[in-house]
Design an enzyme around this catalytic site. Structure first.
Site, short mmCIF file in Angstrom:
data_model
loop_
_atom_site.label_atom_id
_atom_site.label_comp_id
_atom_site.label_asym_id
_atom_site.label_seq_id
_atom_site.Cartn_x
_atom_site.Cartn_y
_atom_site.Cartn_z
CD GLU A 239 -91.04 18.42 62.45
OE1 GLU A 239 -91.84 19.30 62.83
OE2 GLU A 239 -90.44 17.79 63.15
CG HIS B 234 -94.78 16.28 63.63
ND1 HIS B 234 -95.16 16.66 64.86
CD2 HIS B 234 -93.30 16.21 63.71
CE1 HIS B 234 -94.12 17.45 65.55
NE2 HIS B 234 -92.96 17.17 64.96
CG HIS C 218 -88.90 15.34 65.53
ND1 HIS C 218 -90.15 15.79 65.54
CD2 HIS C 218 -88.95 14.13 65.84
CE1 HIS C 218 -91.04 15.00 66.29
NE2 HIS C 218 -90.21 13.72 66.30
CD GLU D 114 -86.20 18.71 66.43
OE1 GLU D 114 -86.48 19.24 65.43
OE2 GLU D 114 -87.23 18.81 67.50
ZN ZN Z 1 -91.03 17.65 65.00
#
Ligand code: ZN
Length: 265
Positions: free
Chosen positions: A98, A60, A153, A228
């Site tokens: 995030e 992101h 992430h 993640e």
């Molecule tokens: Zn993400």
């Protein structure tokens, strides 16, 4: 695996504006790694030096407000279809985003890998832009001639869910995805487990998650995996990742996983 290249012992990373992506991101620029000689602090022992190039892809980006049209434009997904350029990512219930977590952890991983002699390339130079789009992130490893690519992430699942998972492209689209990428994902999983971080209790199995839908992994022709780190909506995990000490813990585990993978080349 690319042939080893000669590099200076203490070198630093470069930020780039292109890359990979998982749950949600977008921009672009050619990866142009710079090498900045450094010296070990007096009285310290330099860690074992590794000649390698690693692309770190913080998922992101932080400058997406008011730019939904750009963010939502369709880009190739690497499997013959399309998906949006990127998403804004998730956040903790307290509002820690995030994209900021991803970028902070990536910087910490870069510092650790650089201290081991690894040349690090980031897919975005800061946390204030829009991109790159996921397809561009997926090509970052090729542009940098990288030995490994790690996208960073954190998830936004239901609050009771917790734990990390490491995604890899599946079904594989080339021989690198079929072999080395899975080895990288396993090395990351193993080191995160050793660090006491819990594997996911809500997706994948044993901390690993085969994924066909992540463009950043689909486009990879270098060993690539997407971590993640935690569920940002889980109160206990949010408390950890919201502190510098907690983020350093994730960074140390990711760095150890990358170095373990590189040591097996
Ligand atoms: Zn993400």
């Amino acid at each position: 695996m690319p042939a080893p290249r000669a590099r200076s012992v203490w070198c630093a990373a470069a930020a780039v504006g292109a890359l990979l992506a998982g749950c949600s991101v977008s921009g672009s620029a050619e990866p142009t790694p710079t090498t900045q000689p450094e010296t070990a602090p007096p009285g310290t022992t330099a860690p074992a030096q590794v000649q390698a190039v690693v692309v770190l892809d913080p998922g992101h980006n932080g400058g997406t407000a008011g730019r939904s049209a750009e963010l939502n434009r369709q880009v190739p997904n690497g499997r013959g279809g399309t998906k949006i350029c990127n998403t804004t990512g998730t956040a903790t219930n307290a509002g820690y985003p995030e994209h900021a977590f991803n970028f902070d952890v990536a910087q910490r991983v870069r510092e650790l890998l650089t201290a081991s002699g690894v040349q690090v390339v980031l897919t975005r130079p800061d946390d204030a832009g829009l991109g790159p789009c996921v397809d561009d992130r997926g090509a970052a490893g090729q542009r940098a001639n990288a030995d490994a690519v790690v996208s960073i992430h954190a998830d936004g699942a239901a609050p009771p869910s917790r734990g990390f998972h490491v995604a890899y492209s599946d079904p594989p689209l080339n021989d690198v995805q079929r072999g080395p990428a899975l080895e990288l994902a396993r090395a990351l999983r193993d080191e995160m487990t050793k660090a006491g971080l819990p594997p996911s209790n809500y997706t994948g199995a044993d901390g690993l998650s085969p994924r066909p839908d992540l463009a950043g992994l689909n486009f990879a022709e270098r060993p690539a995996a997407l971590v993640e780190c935690a569920n940002m909506r889980n109160a206990a995990e949010a408390a950890v990742i919201s502190t510098p000490e907690g983020r350093q813990r994730y960074a140390a585990a990711i760095s150890a996983g990358v170095l373990a993978f590189l040591a097996r080349r």
